[in-house]
Design a protein around this motif. Structure first.
Motif, PDB file in Angstrom:
ATOM      1  N   UNK A  13      -7.253   5.840   5.656  1.00  0.00           N
ATOM      2  CA  UNK A  13      -8.315   6.571   6.352  1.00  0.00           C
ATOM      3  C   UNK A  13      -7.740   7.470   7.437  1.00  0.00           C
ATOM      4  N   UNK A  14      -6.754   6.971   8.193  1.00  0.00           N
ATOM      5  CA  UNK A  14      -6.150   7.771   9.253  1.00  0.00           C
ATOM      6  C   UNK A  14      -5.466   9.020   8.725  1.00  0.00           C
ATOM      7  N   UNK A  15      -4.767   8.887   7.618  1.00  0.00           N
ATOM      8  CA  UNK A  15      -4.123  10.047   6.979  1.00  0.00           C
ATOM      9  C   UNK A  15      -5.184  11.054   6.556  1.00  0.00           C
TER      10      UNK A  15
ATOM     11  N   UNK B  41     -13.772  15.696   7.129  1.00  0.00           N
ATOM     12  CA  UNK B  41     -15.088  15.603   6.484  1.00  0.00           C
ATOM     13  C   UNK B  41     -15.066  14.606   5.319  1.00  0.00           C
ATOM     14  N   UNK B  42     -13.976  14.576   4.564  1.00  0.00           N
ATOM     15  CA  UNK B  42     -13.845  13.614   3.474  1.00  0.00           C
ATOM     16  C   UNK B  42     -13.604  12.213   4.035  1.00  0.00           C
ATOM     17  N   UNK B  43     -12.937  12.138   5.183  1.00  0.00           N
ATOM     18  CA  UNK B  43     -12.746  10.844   5.844  1.00  0.00           C
ATOM     19  C   UNK B  43     -14.088  10.234   6.230  1.00  0.00           C
TER      20      UNK B  43
ATOM     21  N   UNK C  89     -13.951   3.238  -2.341  1.00  0.00           N
ATOM     22  CA  UNK C  89     -13.834   4.415  -1.472  1.00  0.00           C
ATOM     23  C   UNK C  89     -12.530   5.175  -1.737  1.00  0.00           C
ATOM     24  N   UNK C  90     -11.447   4.450  -1.961  1.00  0.00           N
ATOM     25  CA  UNK C  90     -10.159   5.116  -2.224  1.00  0.00           C
ATOM     26  C   UNK C  90     -10.156   5.822  -3.571  1.00  0.00           C
ATOM     27  N   UNK C  91     -10.837   5.244  -4.547  1.00  0.00           N
ATOM     28  CA  UNK C  91     -10.927   5.868  -5.870  1.00  0.00           C
ATOM     29  C   UNK C  91     -11.702   7.179  -5.811  1.00  0.00           C
ATOM     30  N   UNK C  92     -12.722   7.213  -4.966  1.00  0.00           N
ATOM     31  CA  UNK C  92     -13.562   8.405  -4.832  1.00  0.00           C
ATOM     32  C   UNK C  92     -12.847   9.547  -4.113  1.00  0.00           C
TER      33      UNK C  92
ATOM     34  N   UNK D 258     -10.898  12.367  -6.016  1.00  0.00           N
ATOM     35  CA  UNK D 258     -11.857  13.099  -6.839  1.00  0.00           C
ATOM     36  C   UNK D 258     -12.627  14.116  -6.007  1.00  0.00           C
ATOM     37  N   UNK D 259     -13.022  13.714  -4.808  1.00  0.00           N
ATOM     38  CA  UNK D 259     -13.722  14.631  -3.905  1.00  0.00           C
ATOM     39  C   UNK D 259     -12.819  15.784  -3.488  1.00  0.00           C
TER      40      UNK D 259
END
Length: 207
Positions: free
Chosen positions: A121-123, A130-132, A156-159, A162-163
Motif C-alpha cells: 500500500x505504501x508503494x 488514487x489507486x491506493x 485488493x492486491x489482485x485488483x 488491473x486498475x
C-alpha cells in the motif's frame, strides 16, 4: 508486454534505487516497536508474521497502528526518495521493488520478514495515491464483511495491477504491482490453505 518491465532493465541508477529501496524496506518496525514496548517476539506468536496484523494479536492496538504506519511509509519513502534523487519514474519503480523485497526478506532477520500488505500500500501511495485509496477501500470492505485480513489483502492486491493497466493506462506501474501482487500471494500461501480449510485466524484474534 516488454514495456511494462522496461524500468527493470539493469542500469547504475536502477541498481542504486533497488538498494535504497531494499534498505528502507528491510526496517522491521513490528519487531522494533514490540521490543521497545516490552512485548513478546512477534515471531513466536500468532502467525509468526512481523506485520501489523500479528502485532494486533498482542492486544496492543496502538502498537499495531504504528507498525502499520511504519511498514507503509517506508514503501512510500523509498519510491519518493528514489524518484527525486536518482532520476524519475524508472528509479521510483525499482525502489518500490527493492522496498517490497526488503520487507519480505530483510537481511537483519535472516531473510524472514513480513508478508508485504502495508508496504504494498505504501508503494502504491508513492506511485498513484488514487489507486491506493481504492486498494484501502477494498481491503476495509472485505475485512469488515469477512474479518479476514489475508483475504482482504489477496483480493485488493489482485485488483491493483488491473486498475493500473486498464484504467490508469500505466503499463509500467501495472507491471511492478503485478510482480508485487504475485509475491504477496506467494507469501500468503499458508493463509490461502487455512482459508480453504476454514482455519484462518480472524482480525483481532489473539495469538
Amino acid at each position: 508486454m516488454a514495456e511494462a518491465f522496461a524500468w527493470a532493465y539493469p542500469s547504475p541508477m536502477g541498481l542504486a534505487a533497488l538498494v535504497l529501496g531494499y534498505l528502507l524496506g528491510s526496517i522491521p518496525f513490528g519487531i522494533i516497536l514490540t521490543r521497545l514496548s516490552g512485548g513478546p517476539d512477534l515471531r513466536t506468536i500468532g502467525s509468526g508474521n512481523i506485520g501489523a496484523t500479528n502485532v494486533l494479536r498482542t492486544g496492543n492496538k496502538k502498537l499495531a497502528a504504528l507498525t502499520l504506519l511504519g511498514d507503509m511509509l517506508k514503501g512510500t519513502a523509498a519510491v519518493l526518495l528514489a524518484g527525486w534523487m536518482l532520476g524519475g519514474k524508472g528509479a521510483a519503480l525499482a525502489a518500490g521493488l527493492g522496498a517490497f523485497l526488503g520487507h519480505l526478506f530483510p537481511v537483519w532477520l535472516r531473510f524472514k520478514g513480513g508478508k508485504g500488505v502495508a508496504t504494498f500500500l505504501g508503494i502504491l501511495i508513492g506511485l498513484k495515491w488514487s489507486i491506493a485509496l481504492i486498494f484501502a477501500a477494498v481491503w476495509l470492505s472485505i475485512a469488515y464483511l469477512s474479518k479476514y485480513s489475508s483475504l482482504s489483502a489477496l483480493i485488493a492486491s489482485l485488483l491493483t495491477p488491473l486498475l493500473l493497466w486498464f484504467w490508469v493506462r500505466d503499463v509500467q506501474m501495472a507491471g511492478l504491482m503485478a510482480i508485487l501482487a504475485l509475491l504477496l500471494w506467494f507469501m500468503h500461501r499458508e493463509n490461502i490453505a487455512r482459508l480453504l480449510a476454514g482455519r484462518e485466524g480472524k482480525i483481532g484474534q489473539k495469538g
